[in-house]
Design a protein around this motif. Sequence first.
Motif, short mmCIF file in Angstrom:
data_model
loop_
_atom_site.label_atom_id
_atom_site.label_comp_id
_atom_site.label_asym_id
_atom_site.label_seq_id
_atom_site.Cartn_x
_atom_site.Cartn_y
_atom_site.Cartn_z
N HIS A 481 1.04 -1.07 0.50
CA HIS A 481 -0.20 -0.04 -0.14
C HIS A 481 1.16 1.41 -0.12
CE1 HIS A 481 -2.95 -2.88 1.60
NE2 HIS A 481 -4.35 -2.02 1.04
N ARG A 517 -8.26 -0.32 -1.39
CA ARG A 517 -8.28 1.31 -1.49
C ARG A 517 -8.15 2.37 -2.56
NH1 ARG A 517 -1.96 2.83 -0.25
NH2 ARG A 517 -2.42 5.48 0.05
N TYR A 523 -3.93 5.99 3.51
CA TYR A 523 -3.61 4.82 4.06
C TYR A 523 -4.24 4.23 5.88
CZ TYR A 523 -0.17 1.90 5.68
OH TYR A 523 0.93 0.95 6.52
N TRP A 529 -6.11 -0.82 9.34
CA TRP A 529 -6.65 -2.40 7.92
C TRP A 529 -7.89 -3.69 8.98
CZ3 TRP A 529 -6.80 -6.92 6.70
CH2 TRP A 529 -7.90 -7.49 5.16
#
Length: 582
Positions: A481, A517, A523, A529
């Motif tokens: 990510h 995402r 983020y 998450w």
Amino acid sequence: MPHHRPRSADSHHPGPTLDRWAHAQLSPFTRGVSTASLRMAFDDWVTHLSINPAEQLTLFQLALQSVQQGLNYAVQSQRNDCKPCIEPMVHDTRFTHAGWQQWPFNAISQSFLLTQQWWQDATMGVRGVSPHHEAVVNFTARQCLDMLSPANFVLTNPEVLERTQKTMGANLRQGFQNWVEDLQRLQSGAATKGAELYEVGRHLAVTPGQVIYRNHLIELIQYTPTTQQVRPEPVLIVPSWIMKYYILDLSPHNSLIKYLVDQGHTVFAMSWANPTADDRDLDMDDYLRMGIMDALEVVCAVVPRLKVHAVGYCLGGTLLAIAAAAMAREADDRLASMTLIAAQTDFTEPGELELFIDDSQVAHLEDIMWDRGYLDSAQMAGAFQWMNSNDLIWSRLLKNYLLGERTPFSDLMAWNADGTRLPYRMHTQYLHRMFLKNDLASGRYPVNGKPVALTDVQCPIYGIGTVRDHVAPWRSVHKLHLLTHVDTTFLLTSGGHNVGIVNPPGLPGRSYQVLTRRHDGPYLDPEAWLQAAVRHEGSWWPHWLAWLKAHSGEVGPLPAMGAPDMGLSPMDDAPGQYVLQK
């Protein structure tokens, strides 16, 4: 069609020949472990502990407390209502048998767990010790303790004693026979008992298809469709070359490749050659060019004017990420999507595998590979086993040799025993560039003399991690990510590096969490998450299939098998020749 220039001999890290030869000769006695690396780690720990009187006093007090707890429990351990003073760690199943709750085995197990806890405290958190050295010392102490666990010995394991009494010792006789048989097979190089039930091409890797391309490093298999129509975009699977490709094509009910074919996808899979000493100078550029780029060129010749769904597993996923970044830099838009399965792109937190990788250990491995021309599969497998020794070593020792039972052989076990070698130059580059320097995540990894960056990738990404992965920890995989700016769907599935991926629908106890995402979205760190990702029961395969469908066109006619007018006629039936190389 694909062509290549010859490679020159490797001149990287030449080193004194005598030193390399000497280190290679010592390797069998150290099991491939650098004694210098171990010594530095323990020197660091002992030195700092010796000059920290407060920590010494704390550990002395903890030792006294442990002894007192153990003695108090021993006095009360014959009572039926006696509660344990310490619980095993979450995944420690060695003391779950009911016999461990009875005297004297409850006292024995509690004493062991208290000792284990003290060594955990003693090896962690010593001020001034480097994190890497701390992890090495803690891991080594844990392995030594695990060898001495009361579960590993006949007289201190109530389950074994109970079985011995019931069978009049037949379990120990059978266990001894199992041990002798395994020793003979090891010495002769024969396959593990039960492997004959899982023959490649007969029981495993049996999804119908044809080898349509072969070079020195890969065979490319095109699978025969089983539906009347297929999605237009082909799927190209890039497996890891650490093991054989058929981890994704095991028994038919466990085959991800068959699942894709049956759901209307045109599937191609790369099968890597098993290198020999003559291939010592194959490098990462060769694997990129002769592997992914040649395969992609062939796929695009068979299915022209269409983009490709590229799928990379483990090390194959890392190489696929490099290829995608290099393609993006050159405005090559042949990828419709990229799926990375248990594949790391940032190596700053590679989990317990990092214990076996530092400058000293890598130098030692280089010398072993320099002498042989490759890293043997047994050495790589041994490292993976020690990372999960309770499940992969000690529990099997208990079952096979003390209880006299054979662990039921499976298709996954057969695949795991079918290892491959790693060329000297390639693996040296991989260890230096990824684990030691983290070049890919840092924008320093060179392709054709220019560094590539994952921020250049433009196609959507689907990343997969597994909860109990000891090879590519999911928090490390999640770092993807931080390196990309495209829509990224990340899925975390139950299981480990292999079991979590071989996850067909219908198996009980499977689950996954998933979250997408957007390229301009915020983020989320791994813990955030976990809180935000939706949890689902069952296999992750249908979710991924739906994601592929959403990024594909409408179904249409079947493509041809190969491209005969371009010299790509079928050569052999799947699984081909390379997968059979020993």
